[in-house]
Structure formats: structure tokens, C-alpha cells
Design an enzyme around this catalytic site. Structure first.
Site, mmCIF file in Angstrom:
data_model
loop_
_atom_site.group_PDB
_atom_site.id
_atom_site.type_symbol
_atom_site.label_atom_id
_atom_site.label_comp_id
_atom_site.label_asym_id
_atom_site.label_seq_id
_atom_site.Cartn_x
_atom_site.Cartn_y
_atom_site.Cartn_z
ATOM 1 N N GLU A 114 9.185 73.712 67.336
ATOM 2 C CA GLU A 114 10.508 73.939 66.753
ATOM 3 C C GLU A 114 10.598 75.394 66.297
ATOM 4 O O GLU A 114 9.963 75.799 65.325
ATOM 5 C CB GLU A 114 10.727 72.985 65.562
ATOM 6 C CG GLU A 114 12.056 73.215 64.870
ATOM 7 C CD GLU A 114 12.234 72.334 63.626
ATOM 8 O OE1 GLU A 114 11.674 71.223 63.563
ATOM 9 O OE2 GLU A 114 12.942 72.792 62.708
ATOM 10 N N ARG A 159 15.693 80.869 61.286
ATOM 11 C CA ARG A 159 15.679 81.468 59.944
ATOM 12 C C ARG A 159 15.537 82.965 59.986
ATOM 13 O O ARG A 159 15.832 83.650 59.018
ATOM 14 C CB ARG A 159 14.501 80.911 59.150
ATOM 15 C CG ARG A 159 14.766 79.518 58.728
ATOM 16 C CD ARG A 159 13.558 78.952 58.048
ATOM 17 N NE ARG A 159 13.608 77.540 58.272
ATOM 18 C CZ ARG A 159 12.845 76.667 57.680
ATOM 19 N NH1 ARG A 159 11.927 77.061 56.824
ATOM 20 N NH2 ARG A 159 12.991 75.396 57.938
ATOM 21 N N LYS A 175 15.615 63.470 61.646
ATOM 22 C CA LYS A 175 14.676 64.254 60.828
ATOM 23 C C LYS A 175 14.895 63.862 59.369
ATOM 24 O O LYS A 175 16.027 63.899 58.887
ATOM 25 C CB LYS A 175 14.972 65.741 61.031
ATOM 26 C CG LYS A 175 14.349 66.672 59.995
ATOM 27 C CD LYS A 175 14.635 68.121 60.380
ATOM 28 C CE LYS A 175 14.366 69.083 59.237
ATOM 29 N NZ LYS A 175 13.456 70.171 59.631
#
Ligand code: 3PG
Length: 202
Positions: A40, A44, A128
Site C-alpha cells: 500500500e 501522504r 479496512k
């Protein structure tokens, strides 16, 4: 799709923060060498999209996803770069609709029963659970297993070497994610072997 991937990959999803685009390929290679293939790449930092492109082209065996997706535009940008799965920390009507139109493997972020219901109603039975530790951890996942027997979770947030196996032992957990597999110290020291060693042990 998750079941298919998990037949040939460990149920661990490193949450990767790319501070230097030159690190993306060696970091991914180190993980894949250790059998950790579902990667993943978070958005960010501003290098996330470039990292997806590089890993897709240069790391055979990696299954490259995008994380920290908070808008439909980000989802589309990452899919255009070849992201194979999408993860978001929460849900919004915009994200659910964009993922539904795409039709690929999307993990909507949930932390409450109402969010589990909304994400399931939109068609997503793999979710998630975030932020796992802060939102009730193992006890919360056990509580989810009663009313949501058909939903499977990838908990992330506050999970590490010491407790990831406790999460994986739960019936409604299909994988566990987090940043502990790519520690910032190992990355800044470019100690790729340490990352492979940890991946092998995982
Ligand atoms: C995520 O986006 O999944 C989490 O921020 C990862 O949390 P961690 O850094 O506590 O593993």
C-alpha cells in the site's frame, strides 16, 4: 480478488510512506523478497504516485495498491498510474461511488458499525478497520463478527510486530496492515536487508 491474491501473498499489507522516490523500488523489492507482496503506497507524501509507477514497472511480483486516498480525484490519479487496489482511511459518498464505478478491489475505511453498514450497502465486504487500536482493536473486531458475519477486515493503525498475529488469528480478519514493516529508521539508513528479514519472519 483478495482471496486470489492471498493464495500467493502473505496477509500483511505494509503501509508505505515514500519520503524519497529513489527508495520506492528497493523498499518494494525488499518486501517482495520476503514474501510480502501486497504493497500500500500512501499518498501522504507528494511522491506516492511516482512510487506507484516505478514499483509497477520495476518490481516483478509486487501487487501495488494506493492508500490514504481521501478523494475521487486521488483514486482516479492512482488508477491511471496502475494501482491495483485502493485503500481509504474512511468513507464518503464520493469515494464509495467512485470505487463502485471502477469495480476493482477497494478497501473502505471503517471504525463503527454504521460505517460497516454503509460500506457493505455500497457493495464492499472487504473493509479496512482504521484506526484499529484506537477504535477498539481486537475486542471491536470480535464484536463486529456477530452482526457482520459476511464482512472481512484488514485492521491497521497501531498494529506492530508484537500483536499483528493476535489480529490475524481472528476469523473476520483477512489481512493486517501497518507501517511497522517499513520502519523509518531502516528506510533512512537504506537497510533493505532488515526489511526483508522482517518480512520473511512475518
Ligand atoms: C494506515 O494508514 O493504515 C495507518 O496510519 C498505519 O498505521 P500505523 O502507522 O500505526 O501502522
Amino acid at each position: 480478488m483478495w482471496d486470489l491474491w492471498l493464495d500467493r501473498a502473505k496477509p500483511l499489507v505494509p503501509v508505505m510512506v515514500i519520503e524519497d522516490p529513489e527508495d520506492a523500488v528497493p523498499m518494494a523489492q525488499a518486501l517482495v523478497q520476503g514474501g510480502v507482496r501486497l504493497l500500500e503506497i500512501t499518498l501522504r507524501t507528494r511522491h506516492g504516485l511516482e512510487a506507484i509507477t516505478r514499483i509497477k514497472h520495476e518490481v516483478p511480483g509486487a501487487i501495488v495498491g494506493v492508500g490514504t486516498v481521501t478523494s475521487a480525484q486521488q483514486m482516479e490519479d492512482a488508477l491511471n498510474r496502475g494501482a491495483e487496489f485502493v485503500v481509504s482511511p474512511g468513507i464518503s459518498p464520493e469515494l464509495l461511488e467512485c470505487a463502485r464505478r471502477w469495480g476493482g478491489p477497494y478497501l473502505p475505511g471503517v471504525a463503527t458499525p454504521s460505517e460497516v453498514l454503509q460500506a457493505r450497502a455500497a457493495g464492499f465486504k472487504y473493509q479496512k478497520f482504521f484506526p484499529a487500536a484506537a477504535a477498539g482493536g481486537i475486542e471491536m473486531l470480535k464484536a463486529f463478527s456477530g452482526p457482520f458475519a459476511d464482512v472481512k477486515f484488514c485492521p491497521t493503525g497501531g498494529i506492530g510486530q508484537k500483536n499483528y498475529q493476535d489480529y490475524l488469528a481472528l476469523n473476520n480478519v483477512f489481512a493486517v496492515g501497518g507501517s511497522w514493516l517499513t520502519p523509518a529508521e531502516a528506510v533512512s539508513a537504506r537497510n533493505w536487508q532488515a526489511i526483508t528479514t522482517m518480512a520473511i519472519a512475518g
